[in-house]
Design an enzyme around this catalytic site. Structure first.
Site, PDB file in Angstrom:
ATOM      1  N   ARG A  41      -5.557   9.563   7.576  1.00  0.00           N
ATOM      2  CA  ARG A  41      -6.235   8.524   6.799  1.00  0.00           C
ATOM      3  C   ARG A  41      -6.078   8.847   5.317  1.00  0.00           C
ATOM      4  NH1 ARG A  41      -8.966   4.933  10.292  1.00  0.00           N
ATOM      5  NH2 ARG A  41      -8.634   3.639   8.433  1.00  0.00           N
ATOM      6  N   GLN A  87       0.790  -1.238   0.000  1.00  0.00           N
ATOM      7  CA  GLN A  87       0.000   0.000   0.000  1.00  0.00           C
ATOM      8  C   GLN A  87       0.826   1.295   0.000  1.00  0.00           C
ATOM      9  OE1 GLN A  87      -3.823   0.323   2.395  1.00  0.00           O
ATOM     10  NE2 GLN A  87      -2.495   1.674   3.538  1.00  0.00           N
ATOM     11  N   LYS A  94      -4.363   6.450  15.000  1.00  0.00           N
ATOM     12  CA  LYS A  94      -5.318   7.181  14.157  1.00  0.00           C
ATOM     13  C   LYS A  94      -6.512   7.515  15.036  1.00  0.00           C
ATOM     14  CE  LYS A  94      -4.421   4.838   9.704  1.00  0.00           C
ATOM     15  NZ  LYS A  94      -4.733   3.611   8.929  1.00  0.00           N
ATOM     16  N   LYS A 137       2.839  10.410  10.063  1.00  0.00           N
ATOM     17  CA  LYS A 137       2.598   9.826   8.727  1.00  0.00           C
ATOM     18  C   LYS A 137       1.314  10.438   8.180  1.00  0.00           C
ATOM     19  CE  LYS A 137       1.410   5.348   6.632  1.00  0.00           C
ATOM     20  NZ  LYS A 137       0.559   4.174   6.818  1.00  0.00           N
ATOM     21  N   GLU A 187      -3.165   9.176  -1.776  1.00  0.00           N
ATOM     22  CA  GLU A 187      -2.492  10.011  -0.779  1.00  0.00           C
ATOM     23  C   GLU A 187      -1.403  10.865  -1.396  1.00  0.00           C
ATOM     24  OE1 GLU A 187      -1.356   7.880   2.738  1.00  0.00           O
ATOM     25  OE2 GLU A 187      -3.381   7.149   3.065  1.00  0.00           O
TER      26      GLU A 187
HETATM   27  P1  PGA Z   1      -6.605   4.112   5.235  1.00  0.00           P
HETATM   28  O1  PGA Z   1      -5.165   3.477   5.305  1.00  0.00           O
HETATM   29  O2  PGA Z   1      -6.975   4.073   3.786  1.00  0.00           O
HETATM   30  O3  PGA Z   1      -7.479   3.154   6.009  1.00  0.00           O
HETATM   31  O4  PGA Z   1      -6.589   5.469   5.810  1.00  0.00           O
HETATM   32  C1  PGA Z   1      -4.016   4.154   5.654  1.00  0.00           C
HETATM   33  C2  PGA Z   1      -3.062   3.151   6.276  1.00  0.00           C
HETATM   34  O5  PGA Z   1      -3.257   1.933   6.139  1.00  0.00           O
HETATM   35  O6  PGA Z   1      -2.126   3.547   6.961  1.00  0.00           O
HETATM   36 ZN    ZN Z   2      -1.675   1.131   7.479  1.00  0.00          ZN
END
Ligand code: PGA
Ligand code: ZN
Length: 430
Positions: A368, A165, A339, A390, A207
Site C-alpha cells: 500500500r 497515480q 493486497k 509491486k 511511494e
Molecule cells: P493505495 O494505492 O494508496 O490505496 O495503497 C496503491 C494502488 O492503487 O496500487
Molecule cells: Zn492501484
C-alpha cells in the site's frame, strides 16, 4: 497440555507508518516461545469495497489514531485466539471472520484482523524454523517475482499533481531478480538526473517515485521513455511501461476528470486515449483504467486491449475471490492485484489469488502507499508463487526493505533459485 504451536498470547501496539500515521502491530507468542509479527499497511486510494480501517476519528493525530482497533484486538480477538494452533491459518482466519462476518470487517476493523492474521502466519513459520516464503511454499517449486517499480508517483500519492497515480517500469530483459533491481536503479537514478537537468526535480511522492512536475500525463510517460533510453535500455524490448490509473480517483458525476489537461472524458473517450498511449508507448500493463463502478468501461477496454496488455483490477476487484471469478466470466480484466489488507485476512487474500490463477490471470502481490519496514509481502509473493510484485518505487526504506528481502530469499533458494521474469506477464496477455 496445549500443543507447542498453540497461541499463548497476543500482544498489540501502536506503531507508525511511512506517512507518519499510526498503524496496528501485533505480536503472537506461541507455547514454545516462537514469535510472529504482523503490521497493517494503509492505502490512500482505497477501493470502496475493501476491508475497512478502524480509526479513532476526532482531533488527535488527524483522527487517524488506532486505539479502537487495538481495543478490539485486546478485548475480542485475543481471547478467541489463545489456545488456537497457529499452523492452522485457515482456522484462525475463519475465527476472525466468525467474530466479524461483515463483508468489510467493520466491527473489528480490517487493520486489526490483517495484523493478527499476518502475525499468526509469521509465528507458524518461526515455529517451523523456516523463512516465511519456504513455509508457505510447502515444498512446491516457486519463483522470485517480476517486479513493477514506480519511477514517478502521481494521483493521490502526489497531491494530485498529475492524474495518473503510478508511472512504473517492468524490467523485461532481466534474467535474475538482482539484475531486475540493478536495471531499475539505473533508470530510477537517470530519471532523477533528467528531472534535475530540466529544472523539474522536486523531491519524491508517497511511494518514493520522483515528484511528477509535468504539464501533461503524456509528458510523464515521455520522460519515462527518455529515462529508459538515457540509462542505456531499449524501451519495449528491454523495459516495459506499466501505469496505475486508479480510475476511481478521476471519476466525478459520471465522467473522468483529467485535471492536468482540463478535460472531461466519458468511458469511450478514455478507452481511445489509453489506446493512443498503447500505440505510442511501450505499455505492457494498465491497472484500474476505469472507476470501480464503471463495469462497461472496464469491459470495453478489456475487449479492445486485453490481448495486448495486462489489465489489472485493484480497487475494481479489492482482492475478492468472488469479484475476480465474476469479472473473469464477463471478460473483464486479465490480472488481479492482491493486497492482503483489502481482504482483511491472509486466507481470503489467498482465495483471491487462487481464483485469479484459476481464471488464467496474472497475479501481483502489492504493498500500500502507507507501509512500514515489514517485509512479509515479499515472502507472500514468492511463497504463493504470485509471479509479480509491486511495492512502490526504488527509494525510501519501507520500499527498499521489500526489494532487498527478495535478494535474501534468492540466496536462501540456493542452487534452486528461480526467477520468473517476463514470463509472468504472459499468463494475462499471451
Ligand atoms: P493505495 O494505492 O494508496 O490505496 O495503497 C496503491 C494502488 O492503487 O496500487
Ligand atoms: Zn492501484
Amino acid at each position: 497440555m496445549p500443543v507447542n504451536s498453540a497461541i499463548k498470547s497476543v500482544h498489540c501496539r501502536r506503531i507508525w507508518d511511512s506517512r507518519g500515521k499510526p498503524t496496528v502491530e501485533v505480536e503472537v507468542i506461541l507455547e514454545d516461545g516462537s514469535m510472529g509479527r504482523g503490521i497493517a499497511p494503509s492505502g490512500a486510494s482505497r477501493g470502496a469495497a475493501e476491508a475497512s480501517e478502524i480509526r479513532d476519528g476526532g482531533k488527535i493525530l488527524g483522527g487517524f489514531d488506532v486505539s479502537l482497533a487495538l481495543n478490539n484486538i485486546n478485548s475480542k480477538i485475543s481471547p478467541a485466539m489463545i489456545g488456537m494452533d497457529t499452523t492452522s491459518q485457515r482456522e484462525i482466519d475463519s475465527k476472525l471472520i466468525e467474530l466479524d462476518p461483515s463483508p468489510t470487517k467493520d466491527k473489528l476493523g480490517g487493520n486489526a484482523t490483517i495484523a493478527v492474521s499476518l502475525a499468526t502466519l509469521n509465528a507458524a513459520a518461526a515455529y517451523h524454523g523456516l523463512p516465511l516464503w519456504k513455509y508457505i511454499a510447502g515444498g512446491s517449486e516457486v519463483s522470485l517475482p517480476l517486479p513493477e517499480i514506480q519511477i514517478f508517483g502521481g494521483g493521490a500519492h502526489a497531491g494530485r499533481r498529475v492524474d495518473i497515480q503510478d508511472f512504473m517500469i517492468v524490467p523485461l530483459s532481466a534474467e535474475t531478480f538482482d539484475q531486475a533491481l540493478e536495471i531499475t536503479a539505473e533508470i530510477y537514478l537517470t530519471a532523477g538526473q533528467l528531472m534535475s537537468s530540466k529544472g523539474k526535480l522536486a523531491g519524491v511522492a508517497d511511494e518514493g517515485g520522483w515528484w511528477p512536475n509535468f504539464q501533461t500525463n503524456e509528458e510523464a510517460i515521455e520522460t519515462l521513455v527518455e529515462s529508459i533510453e538515457m540509462a542505456g535500455f531499449k524501451p519495449g524490448e528491454e523495459i516495459g511501461i506499466s501505469l496505475d490509473v486508479a480510475g476511481s480517483e478521476l471519476w466525478e458525476n459520471g465522467t473522468y476528470k483529467l485535471t492536468l489537461e482540463n478535460k472531461e472524458l466519458n468511458s469511450e473517450d478514455l478507452t481511445e486515449l489509453f489506446g493512443r498511449w498503447i500505440e505510442t508507448y511501450p505499455i505492457v500493463s494498465i491497472e484500474d483504467p476505469f472507476a470501480e463502478d464503471d463495469h462497461d468501461g472496464m469491459k470495453m477496454f478489456t475487449k479492445a486491449y486485453g490481448d495486448r496488455i495486462q489489465i489489472i483490477g485493484d480497487d475494481y476487484l479489492v482482492t475478492n475471490a468472488q469479484k475476480i471469478t465474476n469479472s473473469a466470466s464477463q471478460g473483464i480484466c486479465n490480472a488481479a492485484l492482491i493486497k492482503v489488507n483489502q481482504a482483511g485476512t491472509v486466507s481470503e487474500a489467498l482465495n483471491a489469488l487462487e481464483a485469479a490463477k484459476k481464471a488464467g490471470w496474472g497475479t501481483i502481490i502489492s504493498a500500500r502507499s502507507g507501509e512500514t519496514e515489514d517485509v512479509t509481502l515479499t515472502h507472500l509473493a514468492v511463497g504463493f508463487d504470485a509471479g509479480q510484485l509491486k511495492v512502490g518505487s526504488f527509494s525510501r526504506s519501507e520500499r527498499m526493505a521489500k526489494w532487498n528481502e527478495g535478494l535474501r530469499i534468492a540466496e536462501q533458494m540456493g542452487t534452486a533459485v528461480s526467477y520468473i521474469g517476463r514470463k509472468a506477464l504472459s499468463s494475462s496477455n499471451g
